[in-house]
Design a protein around this motif. Structure first.
Motif, PDB file in Angstrom:
ATOM      1  N   PHE A 137       0.811  -1.212   0.000  1.00 47.07           N
ATOM      2  CA  PHE A 137       0.000   0.000   0.000  1.00 47.07           C
ATOM      3  C   PHE A 137       0.843   1.261   0.000  1.00 47.07           C
ATOM      4  O   PHE A 137       0.565   2.202  -0.749  1.00 47.07           O
ATOM      5  CB  PHE A 137      -0.951  -0.001   1.202  1.00 47.07           C
ATOM      6  CG  PHE A 137      -1.949   1.111   1.165  1.00 47.07           C
ATOM      7  CD1 PHE A 137      -3.037   1.065   0.308  1.00 47.07           C
ATOM      8  CD2 PHE A 137      -1.815   2.225   1.986  1.00 47.07           C
ATOM      9  CE1 PHE A 137      -3.961   2.099   0.257  1.00 47.07           C
ATOM     10  CE2 PHE A 137      -2.730   3.259   1.950  1.00 47.07           C
ATOM     11  CZ  PHE A 137      -3.810   3.198   1.083  1.00 47.07           C
ATOM     12  N   ALA A 138       1.900   1.306   0.850  1.00 46.76           N
ATOM     13  CA  ALA A 138       2.662   2.553   0.959  1.00 46.76           C
ATOM     14  C   ALA A 138       4.170   2.339   1.026  1.00 46.76           C
ATOM     15  O   ALA A 138       4.892   3.300   1.309  1.00 46.76           O
ATOM     16  CB  ALA A 138       2.197   3.346   2.181  1.00 46.76           C
TER      17      ALA A 138
ATOM     18  N   ASN B 132       1.144   7.077   4.911  1.00 45.69           N
ATOM     19  CA  ASN B 132       0.220   5.957   4.706  1.00 45.69           C
ATOM     20  C   ASN B 132      -1.165   6.400   4.245  1.00 45.69           C
ATOM     21  O   ASN B 132      -1.672   5.927   3.228  1.00 45.69           O
ATOM     22  CB  ASN B 132       0.099   5.144   5.994  1.00 45.69           C
ATOM     23  CG  ASN B 132       1.325   4.290   6.265  1.00 45.69           C
ATOM     24  OD1 ASN B 132       2.219   4.190   5.430  1.00 45.69           O
ATOM     25  ND2 ASN B 132       1.383   3.675   7.424  1.00 45.69           N
ATOM     26  N   ALA B 133      -1.796   7.314   4.987  1.00 43.22           N
ATOM     27  CA  ALA B 133      -3.135   7.744   4.592  1.00 43.22           C
ATOM     28  C   ALA B 133      -3.098   8.515   3.280  1.00 43.22           C
ATOM     29  O   ALA B 133      -4.041   8.461   2.484  1.00 43.22           O
ATOM     30  CB  ALA B 133      -3.769   8.590   5.696  1.00 43.22           C
ATOM     31  N   GLY B 134      -1.991   9.222   3.017  1.00 40.15           N
ATOM     32  CA  GLY B 134      -1.855   9.921   1.745  1.00 40.15           C
ATOM     33  C   GLY B 134      -1.749   8.982   0.563  1.00 40.15           C
ATOM     34  O   GLY B 134      -2.075   9.357  -0.569  1.00 40.15           O
ATOM     35  N   SER B 135      -1.318   7.742   0.807  1.00 45.07           N
ATOM     36  CA  SER B 135      -1.167   6.785  -0.287  1.00 45.07           C
ATOM     37  C   SER B 135      -2.504   6.327  -0.861  1.00 45.07           C
ATOM     38  O   SER B 135      -2.540   5.643  -1.887  1.00 45.07           O
ATOM     39  CB  SER B 135      -0.353   5.569   0.182  1.00 45.07           C
ATOM     40  OG  SER B 135       0.999   5.949   0.400  1.00 45.07           O
ATOM     41  N   ALA B 136      -3.602   6.716  -0.212  1.00 42.45           N
ATOM     42  CA  ALA B 136      -4.919   6.497  -0.820  1.00 42.45           C
ATOM     43  C   ALA B 136      -5.144   7.456  -1.982  1.00 42.45           C
ATOM     44  O   ALA B 136      -6.045   7.250  -2.805  1.00 42.45           O
ATOM     45  CB  ALA B 136      -6.014   6.688   0.224  1.00 42.45           C
TER      46      ALA B 136
ATOM     47  N   ALA C 182      -6.445   3.815   6.518  1.00 42.20           N
ATOM     48  CA  ALA C 182      -4.989   3.858   6.646  1.00 42.20           C
ATOM     49  C   ALA C 182      -4.566   4.719   7.829  1.00 42.20           C
ATOM     50  O   ALA C 182      -3.580   4.416   8.514  1.00 42.20           O
ATOM     51  CB  ALA C 182      -4.360   4.380   5.353  1.00 42.20           C
ATOM     52  N   PHE C 183      -5.294   5.784   8.086  1.00 43.09           N
ATOM     53  CA  PHE C 183      -5.001   6.646   9.235  1.00 43.09           C
ATOM     54  C   PHE C 183      -5.174   5.864  10.539  1.00 43.09           C
ATOM     55  O   PHE C 183      -4.320   5.915  11.429  1.00 43.09           O
ATOM     56  CB  PHE C 183      -5.924   7.869   9.208  1.00 43.09           C
ATOM     57  CG  PHE C 183      -5.510   8.976  10.117  1.00 43.09           C
ATOM     58  CD1 PHE C 183      -4.885  10.110   9.609  1.00 43.09           C
ATOM     59  CD2 PHE C 183      -5.755   8.925  11.483  1.00 43.09           C
ATOM     60  CE1 PHE C 183      -4.494  11.153  10.444  1.00 43.09           C
ATOM     61  CE2 PHE C 183      -5.374   9.956  12.330  1.00 43.09           C
ATOM     62  CZ  PHE C 183      -4.738  11.075  11.811  1.00 43.09           C
ATOM     63  N   ALA C 184      -6.292   5.137  10.642  1.00 44.79           N
ATOM     64  CA  ALA C 184      -6.568   4.391  11.872  1.00 44.79           C
ATOM     65  C   ALA C 184      -5.534   3.292  12.104  1.00 44.79           C
ATOM     66  O   ALA C 184      -5.050   3.109  13.237  1.00 44.79           O
ATOM     67  CB  ALA C 184      -7.971   3.790  11.802  1.00 44.79           C
TER      68      ALA C 184
ATOM     69  N   ALA D 260       0.516  -2.545   4.646  1.00 39.34           N
ATOM     70  CA  ALA D 260      -0.837  -3.044   4.892  1.00 39.34           C
ATOM     71  C   ALA D 260      -1.833  -1.946   5.237  1.00 39.34           C
ATOM     72  O   ALA D 260      -3.025  -2.222   5.373  1.00 39.34           O
ATOM     73  CB  ALA D 260      -0.794  -4.051   6.047  1.00 39.34           C
ATOM     74  N   ALA D 261      -1.386  -0.698   5.355  1.00 38.75           N
ATOM     75  CA  ALA D 261      -2.162   0.355   6.015  1.00 38.75           C
ATOM     76  C   ALA D 261      -3.596   0.492   5.508  1.00 38.75           C
ATOM     77  O   ALA D 261      -4.536   0.582   6.305  1.00 38.75           O
ATOM     78  CB  ALA D 261      -1.435   1.694   5.883  1.00 38.75           C
ATOM     79  N   GLY D 262      -3.792   0.525   4.207  1.00 38.13           N
ATOM     80  CA  GLY D 262      -5.128   0.706   3.663  1.00 38.13           C
ATOM     81  C   GLY D 262      -5.776  -0.585   3.206  1.00 38.13           C
ATOM     82  O   GLY D 262      -6.781  -0.557   2.476  1.00 38.13           O
ATOM     83  N   LEU D 263      -5.234  -1.721   3.669  1.00 41.58           N
ATOM     84  CA  LEU D 263      -5.672  -3.023   3.158  1.00 41.58           C
ATOM     85  C   LEU D 263      -6.221  -3.946   4.227  1.00 41.58           C
ATOM     86  O   LEU D 263      -6.819  -4.978   3.900  1.00 41.58           O
ATOM     87  CB  LEU D 263      -4.496  -3.731   2.454  1.00 41.58           C
ATOM     88  CG  LEU D 263      -3.778  -2.931   1.354  1.00 41.58           C
ATOM     89  CD1 LEU D 263      -2.567  -3.714   0.854  1.00 41.58           C
ATOM     90  CD2 LEU D 263      -4.724  -2.621   0.207  1.00 41.58           C
TER      91      LEU D 263
END
Length: 430
Positions: free
Chosen positions: A160-161, A215-219, A229-231, A274-277
């Motif tokens: 993911f990132a 991580n959250a920016g990778s969305a 991803a933030f959580a 794995a952040a957004g997955l």
């Protein structure tokens, strides 16, 4: 284009850029005072050399169509990288040039991560040459394989990132550099202790702050996946910190500040692929599991002759590998829209993750070795024994992090009218 997405990505790019100065504080606090500025400069210099090369040619090599192995030169010199969403290799709702800048911040910090393995003895000019070439020859192709439609993307590898592209990639290069450059002259003979633990804690805290953009920016949008991803980026390092603190307490009875900072970084590294997955609860499991192999890898390294100065391999290599593998376990298609992991009925994803890890290790290791040997033909890779003993702050930069005159007593400058500053001993409280 979407204004909310653009606003979030502007913030995310700034957050990731902040991570490189944060890394400078984290690394700078871990070394001895006579090498503090040199160590911090090894991070800061990446902002310049790697950042410029990314715009000139690196972005095109990484994220233009090209082949399955590397991008072409269609975007070199930022040709066609404009204020609209057009021309990018992925579908965007933000300006193409913003996407380029966001991805550039990743390349910058990945190159800077390598320095942690060779601080206090690598010649600064050789280091700058290495990370500059490495960003083009190693980082860009590997980023293309995973994020640019290359062969690992075709295989279905999940990152993911940046578990493979950033952390495993940098850790392998760091390991090779540590071996090729060699050990510090006093390694294993005298205690080598952090000179400023508050710097280490400050650096780890700022890294965690910046990692939300990472991580959250990778969305690439202000979307539900960014929220996921933030959580997970909040929870996984928290779990790593809990487990690491317990391990420290059981082993020595004294949880350490450096251990706390290291645990946070390991947890952030592990959750990156794995952040957004994966789900937030699985992120807690991932973070807790990741603490164990990295903790013992760090202890094991201390018993060997490998001088990985700041344990880049244990934190980023082991942490990134565990995170990439566990992505293949905990991935949940209901959340990510791409693939399930082994826990949700797709054990084959674990094998795909393994192939991506091996590919990153093999390519980064081989090419990093070649680059170092080639650079070594033109300039010495390490400082002289005298420079190392004096400290690389003075030898490489002509500066000192802390002013000491006439011995170890701290001094302050007293400015007198019409004359140069006069140094006198600092007042010491009774």
């Amino acid at each position: 284009m979407n204004q909310a997405d653009t606003a979030w990505m502007l913030m995310s790019a700034a957050l990731v850029l902040l991570m490189t100065p944060a890394l400078a504080f984290f690394y700078g606090g871990l070394v001895r005072s006579r090498n503090a500025l040199n160590t911090m400069m090894m991070s800061f210099v990446s902002l310049g050399f790697v950042g410029v090369l990314w715009a000139v040619v690196g972005y095109s090599l990484a994220l233009s169509p090209g082949s399955n192995w590397v991008g072409d030169l269609s975007l070199a010199g930022l040709s066609g990288v404009g204020m609209t969403e057009e021309g990018a290799i992925v579908a965007l709702t933000i300006p193409h040039m913003l996407y380029m800048a966001f991805q550039g911040t990743f390349c910058i910090i990945t190159a800077a991560l390598i320095s942690g393995a060779i601080v206090e003895r690598m010649r600064f000019s050789a280091y700058v040459a290495f990370i500059s070439l490495w960003s083009l020859v190693v980082y860009a192709p590997l980023a293309h394989w995973v994020w640019g439609g290359g062969w690992l993307a075709d295989m279905g590898a999940l990152d993911f990132a940046g578990g493979t592209v950033v952390h495993i990639n940098a850790a392998v290069a760091a390991l090779v550099a540590a071996v090729v450059v060699g050990k510090r002259a006093d390694f294993g003979r005298t205690p080598i202790l952090p000179h400023n633990v508050p710097f280490v804690l400050l650096g780890s805290g700022l890294l965690w702050f910046g990692w939300f953009g990472f991580n959250a920016g990778s969305a690439l949008a202000a979307s539900p996946q960014a929220g996921l991803a933030f959580a997970t980026t909040m929870l996984a390092p928290a779990a790593t910190l809990v487990v690491w603190t317990l391990l420290d307490g059981m082993r020595s009875g004294k949880p350490t500040s450096v251990g706390c900072a290291t645990a946070i970084v390991v947890g952030l590294v592990a959750i990156t692929p794995a952040a957004g997955l994966i789900s937030p609860m699985n992120a807690i499991l991932l973070g807790g599991i990741a603490a164990v192999p990295s903790y013992f890898a760090l202890l094991l390294r201390a018993k060997t002759s490998l001088d990985d100065s700041l344990d880049v391999v244990a934190a980023h290599g082991v942490g990134g590998t565990v995170g990439a593998l566990l992505t293949g376990v905990f991935a949940e298609k209901a959340l990510n829209g791409l693939a399930d992991g082994a826990l949700y009925g797709n054990p084959g994803q674990l094998a795909v993750q393994g192939v991506a890890i091996v590919a990153a290790i093999a390519y980064s290791g081989a090419m990093s070795f070649v680059l170092l040997k080639v650079i070594g033909l033109f300039v010495s890779l390490r400082a002289t024994a005298a420079e190392e003993a004096e400290g690389l702050d003075i030898a490489a930069h002509g500066e000192e992090a802390y002013m000491h005159i006439g011995g170890s007593e701290p001094m302050v400058a007293e400015t007198r009218p019409g004359g140069a500053p006069v140094f006198k001993p600092a007042a010491v409280d009774a």
